[in-house]
Design a protein around this motif. Sequence first.
Motif, PDB file in Angstrom:
ATOM      1  N   CYS A  15       2.766   8.037   6.353  1.00  0.00           N
ATOM      2  CA  CYS A  15       1.288   8.063   6.010  1.00  0.00           C
ATOM      3  C   CYS A  15       0.759   9.236   5.669  1.00  0.00           C
ATOM      4  O   CYS A  15      -0.354   9.201   5.313  1.00  0.00           O
ATOM      5  N   THR A  16       1.632  10.251   5.879  1.00  0.00           N
ATOM      6  CA  THR A  16       1.294  11.693   5.441  1.00  0.00           C
ATOM      7  C   THR A  16       2.248  12.163   4.397  1.00  0.00           C
ATOM      8  O   THR A  16       3.592  11.863   4.500  1.00  0.00           O
ATOM      9  N   ALA A  17       1.924  12.976   3.407  1.00  0.00           N
ATOM     10  CA  ALA A  17       2.760  13.700   2.587  1.00  0.00           C
ATOM     11  C   ALA A  17       2.346  15.005   2.156  1.00  0.00           C
ATOM     12  O   ALA A  17       1.007  14.975   1.792  1.00  0.00           O
ATOM     13  N   TYR A  18       3.183  16.054   2.067  1.00  0.00           N
ATOM     14  CA  TYR A  18       2.773  17.303   1.770  1.00  0.00           C
ATOM     15  C   TYR A  18       4.009  17.911   0.799  1.00  0.00           C
ATOM     16  O   TYR A  18       5.190  17.970   1.340  1.00  0.00           O
ATOM     17  N   THR A  19       3.414  18.272  -0.357  1.00  0.00           N
ATOM     18  CA  THR A  19       4.534  19.104  -1.315  1.00  0.00           C
ATOM     19  C   THR A  19       4.536  20.544  -0.768  1.00  0.00           C
ATOM     20  O   THR A  19       3.499  21.304  -0.731  1.00  0.00           O
ATOM     21  N   ILE A  20       5.485  20.936  -0.664  1.00  0.00           N
ATOM     22  CA  ILE A  20       5.969  22.341   0.017  1.00  0.00           C
ATOM     23  C   ILE A  20       6.146  23.327  -1.138  1.00  0.00           C
ATOM     24  O   ILE A  20       6.832  23.058  -2.116  1.00  0.00           O
ATOM     25  N   GLU A  21       5.444  24.361  -1.057  1.00  0.00           N
ATOM     26  CA  GLU A  21       5.516  25.528  -2.086  1.00  0.00           C
ATOM     27  C   GLU A  21       6.194  26.573  -1.660  1.00  0.00           C
ATOM     28  O   GLU A  21       7.073  27.479  -2.281  1.00  0.00           O
ATOM     29  N   ARG A  22       6.230  26.917  -0.186  1.00  0.00           N
ATOM     30  CA  ARG A  22       6.735  27.919   0.329  1.00  0.00           C
ATOM     31  C   ARG A  22       7.093  27.851   1.935  1.00  0.00           C
ATOM     32  O   ARG A  22       6.394  26.911   2.385  1.00  0.00           O
ATOM     33  N   ILE A  67      13.204  22.044  -7.993  1.00  0.00           N
ATOM     34  CA  ILE A  67      13.079  20.641  -7.260  1.00  0.00           C
ATOM     35  C   ILE A  67      11.553  20.829  -6.623  1.00  0.00           C
ATOM     36  O   ILE A  67      11.285  21.785  -5.998  1.00  0.00           O
ATOM     37  N   THR A  68      11.167  19.635  -6.639  1.00  0.00           N
ATOM     38  CA  THR A  68       9.932  19.435  -5.858  1.00  0.00           C
ATOM     39  C   THR A  68      10.409  18.884  -4.544  1.00  0.00           C
ATOM     40  O   THR A  68      10.913  18.011  -4.326  1.00  0.00           O
ATOM     41  N   TYR A  69       9.895  19.606  -3.584  1.00  0.00           N
ATOM     42  CA  TYR A  69       9.976  19.238  -2.020  1.00  0.00           C
ATOM     43  C   TYR A  69       9.053  18.709  -1.445  1.00  0.00           C
ATOM     44  O   TYR A  69       8.000  19.440  -1.463  1.00  0.00           O
ATOM     45  N   ILE A  70       9.092  17.490  -0.589  1.00  0.00           N
ATOM     46  CA  ILE A  70       7.806  16.889  -0.025  1.00  0.00           C
ATOM     47  C   ILE A  70       8.282  16.451   1.408  1.00  0.00           C
ATOM     48  O   ILE A  70       9.301  16.038   1.675  1.00  0.00           O
ATOM     49  N   ASN A  71       7.446  16.780   2.343  1.00  0.00           N
ATOM     50  CA  ASN A  71       7.721  16.759   3.726  1.00  0.00           C
ATOM     51  C   ASN A  71       6.610  15.342   4.127  1.00  0.00           C
ATOM     52  O   ASN A  71       5.415  15.509   3.985  1.00  0.00           O
ATOM     53  N   LEU A  72       7.333  14.401   4.648  1.00  0.00           N
ATOM     54  CA  LEU A  72       6.448  13.195   4.993  1.00  0.00           C
ATOM     55  C   LEU A  72       6.617  12.814   6.540  1.00  0.00           C
ATOM     56  O   LEU A  72       7.426  13.576   7.081  1.00  0.00           O
ATOM     57  N   TYR A  73       5.505  12.046   6.831  1.00  0.00           N
ATOM     58  CA  TYR A  73       5.524  11.947   8.220  1.00  0.00           C
ATOM     59  C   TYR A  73       4.854  10.424   8.383  1.00  0.00           C
ATOM     60  O   TYR A  73       3.965  10.160   7.812  1.00  0.00           O
ATOM     61  N   GLY A  74       5.271   9.784   9.539  1.00  0.00           N
ATOM     62  CA  GLY A  74       4.793   8.412   9.711  1.00  0.00           C
ATOM     63  C   GLY A  74       5.742   7.504  10.731  1.00  0.00           C
ATOM     64  O   GLY A  74       6.946   7.581  10.647  1.00  0.00           O
ATOM     65  N   PRO A  75       5.213   6.875  11.731  1.00  0.00           N
ATOM     66  CA  PRO A  75       5.825   6.004  12.529  1.00  0.00           C
ATOM     67  C   PRO A  75       6.065   4.716  11.922  1.00  0.00           C
ATOM     68  O   PRO A  75       5.466   4.229  10.803  1.00  0.00           O
ATOM     69  N   THR A  76       7.059   4.173  12.372  1.00  0.00           N
ATOM     70  CA  THR A  76       7.539   2.809  11.972  1.00  0.00           C
ATOM     71  C   THR A  76       6.093   2.073  11.651  1.00  0.00           C
ATOM     72  O   THR A  76       6.187   0.962  10.714  1.00  0.00           O
ATOM     73  N   GLU A  77       5.308   1.929  12.579  1.00  0.00           N
ATOM     74  CA  GLU A  77       4.290   0.970  12.805  1.00  0.00           C
ATOM     75  C   GLU A  77       3.486   1.277  11.392  1.00  0.00           C
ATOM     76  O   GLU A  77       2.927   0.364  11.263  1.00  0.00           O
ATOM     77  N   ALA A  78       3.381   2.430  10.794  1.00  0.00           N
ATOM     78  CA  ALA A  78       2.597   2.720   9.747  1.00  0.00           C
ATOM     79  C   ALA A  78       3.200   2.684   8.438  1.00  0.00           C
ATOM     80  O   ALA A  78       2.677   2.951   7.362  1.00  0.00           O
ATOM     81  N   ASP A  85       0.868  -1.133   0.009  1.00  0.00           N
ATOM     82  CA  ASP A  85       0.049   0.165  -0.093  1.00  0.00           C
ATOM     83  C   ASP A  85       0.992   1.377   0.015  1.00  0.00           C
ATOM     84  O   ASP A  85       0.588   2.216  -0.610  1.00  0.00           O
ATOM     85  N   PHE A  86       2.115   1.276   0.822  1.00  0.00           N
ATOM     86  CA  PHE A  86       2.855   2.374   0.865  1.00  0.00           C
ATOM     87  C   PHE A  86       3.619   2.705  -0.404  1.00  0.00           C
ATOM     88  O   PHE A  86       3.377   3.988  -0.840  1.00  0.00           O
ATOM     89  N   ILE A  87       3.882   1.571  -1.003  1.00  0.00           N
ATOM     90  CA  ILE A  87       4.777   1.872  -2.262  1.00  0.00           C
ATOM     91  C   ILE A  87       3.850   2.288  -3.350  1.00  0.00           C
ATOM     92  O   ILE A  87       4.363   3.160  -4.139  1.00  0.00           O
ATOM     93  N   GLU A  88       2.861   1.590  -3.504  1.00  0.00           N
ATOM     94  CA  GLU A  88       1.700   1.969  -4.662  1.00  0.00           C
ATOM     95  C   GLU A  88       1.543   3.432  -4.585  1.00  0.00           C
ATOM     96  O   GLU A  88       1.447   4.135  -5.378  1.00  0.00           O
ATOM     97  N   TRP A  89       1.162   3.893  -3.329  1.00  0.00           N
ATOM     98  CA  TRP A  89       1.000   5.158  -3.180  1.00  0.00           C
ATOM     99  C   TRP A  89       1.953   6.320  -3.366  1.00  0.00           C
ATOM    100  O   TRP A  89       1.905   7.053  -4.104  1.00  0.00           O
ATOM    101  N   ILE A  90       3.230   5.843  -2.848  1.00  0.00           N
ATOM    102  CA  ILE A  90       4.331   6.857  -2.832  1.00  0.00           C
ATOM    103  C   ILE A  90       4.975   7.104  -4.222  1.00  0.00           C
ATOM    104  O   ILE A  90       5.332   8.089  -4.447  1.00  0.00           O
ATOM    105  N   THR A  91       5.088   6.041  -4.875  1.00  0.00           N
ATOM    106  CA  THR A  91       5.739   6.208  -6.287  1.00  0.00           C
ATOM    107  C   THR A  91       4.750   6.702  -7.213  1.00  0.00           C
ATOM    108  O   THR A  91       5.277   7.407  -7.967  1.00  0.00           O
ATOM    109  N   GLY A  92       3.512   6.727  -6.881  1.00  0.00           N
ATOM    110  CA  GLY A  92       2.507   7.658  -7.845  1.00  0.00           C
ATOM    111  C   GLY A  92       2.694   8.829  -7.438  1.00  0.00           C
ATOM    112  O   GLY A  92       2.575   9.689  -8.227  1.00  0.00           O
ATOM    113  N   TYR A  93       2.549   9.050  -6.214  1.00  0.00           N
ATOM    114  CA  TYR A  93       2.584  10.640  -5.922  1.00  0.00           C
ATOM    115  C   TYR A  93       3.810  11.153  -6.101  1.00  0.00           C
ATOM    116  O   TYR A  93       3.855  12.521  -6.508  1.00  0.00           O
ATOM    117  N   MET A  94       4.881  10.453  -6.047  1.00  0.00           N
ATOM    118  CA  MET A  94       6.187  11.343  -6.504  1.00  0.00           C
ATOM    119  C   MET A  94       6.610  10.992  -8.063  1.00  0.00           C
ATOM    120  O   MET A  94       7.669  11.577  -8.437  1.00  0.00           O
TER     121      MET A  94
END
Length: 315
Positions: free
Chosen positions: A308-315, A293-304, A176-185
């Motif tokens: 489990c979250t990603a945010y593309t930073i514009e400023r 460059i596209t800058y992305i801030n992610l967060y998630g504990p090892t258990e997730a 689930d993580f890889i299918e999501w994040i490879t598409g997001y990036m």
Amino acid sequence: MLSKRNSAVNFLDETAAKFASNTAMENGESKVTFGELRETSAKIGTYLIDGGYSGKNVAVLLPKSIPAAESFFGILYAAGVYVPLDLGDAYPRIETILKNVDAAAVLTDSEHIEFLSGCGIPVLDFDEVSSGNADYVKISAANDAVTGMDPAYIMHTSGSTGVPKGVVVSHCGIIDFIEWITGYMKLDETSVIALQSPFNFDASVFDLYSCIAVGAKLSFMPDILMNFPAKIPQFLVDNKISCVFWVPGILVSIANSGALEGIDFPDLKVVSFIGETMPTRHYNIWKKLHGDITYINLYGPTEATVACTAYTIER
């Protein structure tokens, strides 16, 4: 949408079928194609099945290297669960981890067999384990019995007490993580990912599985460069790196070194960071000097499973 995959190693089968001759991983002078990566991993899986380790927890004590990655995938081919160990850990911590996970065996190299001789479980030599034949019928039968909810790896954190705490992550967690994040990036077979994290830190899960999921090349960054952050940008340029997935501390050290000035990154498309706060001041240095460059801030504990979250930073 539910994934059609039941095992995280399905990614390797699919990509090896499409890009067999493409370079999968590069570590200094060592290289391996997707076809070779699958073949060696399958040999390891066959050995483990024949040895009675199918479905068991198998620890891996190897340097951060292509053989370590092959070992992880080989254990998955045997429907097992891999447990990455850190060569830098003292023996008592390693012994504690082996007992905690009830490891059936530990896979290592010839240099560390004696070091593990008192662990009380079989110690397997990578060279021997990977030198046999691959039996894809046995591997297929073992993997047909795997479900998405079965564990794939156990990653250890220090825990709040300093005692190793094993976090069990399932196949579907990885998928689930890889299918999501490879598409997001927007990663694909033209991407080149820079591996910095050790394999016992879960940020490396992104690197390993994004590589085998989309056919990207994984380029191992020499650990020595962590002592010379001013040299890291040139590594990114020389190796045509298009994506990094690092903790902010590395990006802060690079920004502080002044090495971002006067250098171009013709291939670098995504700089992503996870695990701690990215200081605004240092982010702004990156953004000001390399705004395309596209800058992305992610967060998630090892258990997730890594993030489990990603945010593309514009400023």
